[in-house]
Design an enzyme around this catalytic site. Sequence first.
Site, PDB file in Angstrom:
ATOM      1  N   ILE A 461       6.367   3.541   3.313  1.00  0.00           N
ATOM      2  CA  ILE A 461       6.410   3.354   4.771  1.00  0.00           C
ATOM      3  C   ILE A 461       7.102   2.046   5.138  1.00  0.00           C
ATOM      4  O   ILE A 461       6.971   1.559   6.254  1.00  0.00           O
ATOM      5  CB  ILE A 461       4.997   3.453   5.383  1.00  0.00           C
ATOM      6  CG1 ILE A 461       4.037   2.427   4.769  1.00  0.00           C
ATOM      7  CG2 ILE A 461       4.440   4.850   5.191  1.00  0.00           C
ATOM      8  CD1 ILE A 461       2.652   2.407   5.425  1.00  0.00           C
ATOM      9  N   ILE A 587      -0.204  -8.529  -9.457  1.00  0.00           N
ATOM     10  CA  ILE A 587       0.804  -8.314  -8.423  1.00  0.00           C
ATOM     11  C   ILE A 587       1.989  -7.590  -9.071  1.00  0.00           C
ATOM     12  O   ILE A 587       2.638  -8.118  -9.979  1.00  0.00           O
ATOM     13  CB  ILE A 587       1.237  -9.652  -7.789  1.00  0.00           C
ATOM     14  CG1 ILE A 587       0.034 -10.326  -7.107  1.00  0.00           C
ATOM     15  CG2 ILE A 587       2.390  -9.447  -6.805  1.00  0.00           C
ATOM     16  CD1 ILE A 587      -0.630  -9.540  -5.983  1.00  0.00           C
ATOM     17  N   ASN A 589       4.981  -6.246  -7.701  1.00  0.00           N
ATOM     18  CA  ASN A 589       6.309  -6.749  -7.336  1.00  0.00           C
ATOM     19  C   ASN A 589       6.150  -7.950  -6.412  1.00  0.00           C
ATOM     20  O   ASN A 589       5.868  -7.785  -5.219  1.00  0.00           O
ATOM     21  CB  ASN A 589       7.124  -5.646  -6.647  1.00  0.00           C
ATOM     22  CG  ASN A 589       8.518  -6.134  -6.270  1.00  0.00           C
ATOM     23  OD1 ASN A 589       8.904  -7.263  -6.584  1.00  0.00           O
ATOM     24  ND2 ASN A 589       9.272  -5.280  -5.599  1.00  0.00           N
ATOM     25  N   THR A 592       8.029  -7.805  -2.790  1.00  0.00           N
ATOM     26  CA  THR A 592       7.494  -7.003  -1.686  1.00  0.00           C
ATOM     27  C   THR A 592       6.027  -7.348  -1.409  1.00  0.00           C
ATOM     28  O   THR A 592       5.574  -7.217  -0.273  1.00  0.00           O
ATOM     29  CB  THR A 592       7.650  -5.492  -1.981  1.00  0.00           C
ATOM     30  OG1 THR A 592       7.160  -5.212  -3.298  1.00  0.00           O
ATOM     31  CG2 THR A 592       9.105  -5.078  -1.883  1.00  0.00           C
ATOM     32  N   GLU A 663      -3.260  -4.455   3.488  1.00  0.00           N
ATOM     33  CA  GLU A 663      -4.077  -4.734   4.667  1.00  0.00           C
ATOM     34  C   GLU A 663      -4.763  -6.094   4.655  1.00  0.00           C
ATOM     35  O   GLU A 663      -5.062  -6.652   5.698  1.00  0.00           O
ATOM     36  CB  GLU A 663      -5.104  -3.606   4.839  1.00  0.00           C
ATOM     37  CG  GLU A 663      -4.396  -2.338   5.276  1.00  0.00           C
ATOM     38  CD  GLU A 663      -5.215  -1.075   5.126  1.00  0.00           C
ATOM     39  OE1 GLU A 663      -5.813  -0.665   6.110  1.00  0.00           O
ATOM     40  OE2 GLU A 663      -5.230  -0.494   4.017  1.00  0.00           O
TER      41      GLU A 663
HETATM   42 MO1  MOS Z   1      -3.965   1.902   6.805  1.00  0.00          MO
HETATM   43  S1  MOS Z   1      -4.866   1.474   8.611  1.00  0.00           S
HETATM   44  O1  MOS Z   1      -5.278   2.493   5.914  1.00  0.00           O
HETATM   45  O2  MOS Z   1      -2.810   3.068   7.038  1.00  0.00           O
END
Ligand code: MOS
Length: 698
Positions: A461, A587, A589, A592, A663
Amino acid sequence: MSAVGSLAIGTPTDRVEGREKVTGAARYAFEQLPGDHAYAWLVQSEIASGEILSLDASPALAQEGVVAVAWAGNAPRVAEVDDRELSVLQSRTISYRGQIVAVVVAESLETAREAAAHVRIDYEVRDHEVVLDEHDPAIYDPGTVNAGYPSESVQGDVARALARADAAVDVTYRTPAFHNNAMEPHATVALWDGDDLTLYDSNQGASTVRDTLAQVFELEPEQVRVISPHVGGGFGSKGTPRPHVVVAALAARMTGRPVKLAITRQQMFAFTGYRTPTIQRLRLGASGDGQLTAIVHEALQQSSRLREFTEQTAVATRMMYAAPNRRTAHRLARLDVPTPSWMRAPGEAPGMYALESALDELAVELAIDPVELRIRNEPPLDPERGIPFSSRGLVACLRLGAERFGWAERDPTPGVRREGDWLVGTGVAASTYPAYRSPATATARAEGDGSFVVRIAASDIGTGGRTTLTLIAADALDQPAARVTVEIGDSALPRAGLAGGSMGTASWGTAVTLACRALVERIEALGGHVPADGLEAHADSSDEVRATDQGYSRHAYGAQFAEVRVDAVTGEARVSRLLGIFAAGRIINPTTARSQFLGGMTMGLSMALLEESVMDREFGDYLNHDLAGYHVASHADVGELEADWIEELDDHLNPMGSKGIGEIGIVGTAAAIGNAVFHATGRRVRELPLRLDRLLAT
Ligand code: MOS
């Protein structure tokens, strides 16, 4: 399962599809041109509650180039699924303002849009309730919250512990609704071939969209194909299909034409989900030496009439700090509003804002340094579950962060540092996010020419998932990364779960590693020889995931340090420095990963100072529904920003030893900034965002 060897993993690597993206060769959903396609434009409800009495499509159909108008009165029936937002164009009942009530299909986008303005709808209007209010008599206990946690947890006797505490705080924090604003708004191109449906769609998991659409249209999953090679962000809002995906497929079925449907930025504020507003009461009790004796965290939030969606806001409080007495609870009010959905660190982001702010208030009460207070309450075991942590790097992050930030020189007295009109302060907060994993399948293939192809319906994404999987596959195959191609973003590939819950890499990486190892075994069984027509191996990680994901409490941790400047005259707050130190396993990469941490922290800064969806009580929708009214942090809002991590080896996670990082960067940032604002000004603002009117009013 032992850890994979590491040559590619840990090497800073640019995105493998970077050139495609910067040259424009990478095709996103709405850029697909299937041929003979028509365009859809959505008509949205102008009331928040009521019924459609009648809909007159004739003025729209009279426009040249209009192909069809579909609404509850003529749209084909679809099956009801758990997410009733997907029962779109099925009922005349209006559950929120902005709900999709009709779709116009036309030869051009402009014609569809123009015609949509000519659809005439008569409504029976009912009163609506759209504002979360702690005195609402209809507030209830939902029993469970998202991710399947119980809504309540109780240990010991909090009332008694609070009554006996040497120091206590009882504070209520409020967070507004927030809307995801990915760079690429949601878009779907739908095509039917007989009873087979193909969707070019912007989402966080092609397999999930396929399975859901198959249920809605009562098809076998194999009859639906979802193609999503590139996605311009999602943050949770593309985790499950939103109603427009169903509309695109319905419109294509009705017209017999491929249909293109793109969501506008404004529409993202209506039906693609948002972070629920919260009202959170925190009560903390401690002994004079700073040992927490009681933690109470109660969260009130909202959902829609259509669906019970309860964010797990207080769940992180169940494992963050040691305390013999603890209570967490979630309550819900169902309002005439759109259904909330996931937004980066759903639960942890608003919940840890409240907990980490309250902890700062307690540190002030106790006159104990807030870094030290957190270290003193480090639990030896998961305090609720009584099981060991697989690894827990919070204290290491706090110590390293404090050293890098120069915390030792900090004078705790609030409101005493001034540079001209600017009051200067610093603050700290902890971060955490669970290390989840879901089952996945993958294939690994050796070609006769010495190259390798790995296939999995994973999703990139914008995070770098495709690149990360390339590094994981390279190490599992013991091959240079340049020889490995990873194919993702298509439900025709082996089934995989979402890019969500920060578990994409851990979940897909497990299946990819298993497939690559199985392939290596097959090659070895042939004496190291790959036949000219190649060799393939398939893996399903279900057993591996089930067998190992027990017995340990698995979480990533971090410490966020902020320096803010607040204009003593205008109340304007600026973040001049932000440092995040994270403990997130291996980690994969660094290139990113750093971007993920920085992006999360920037989104946390945005949450602290800028973002806020304002509900219009009269009309019943979010009124600042564009990027002019809903402010997302830009470069100019970000001062010195730094993210780093500690080395963490954890054998209880997955073959890579990684924890999710998508997140955690947003978690704790708003609290660190709010705590710094208090340190700068002596004013405790308990409501986000930290707007200048609130800073001047306190
Ligand atoms: Mo995330 S809010 O688990 O796509």
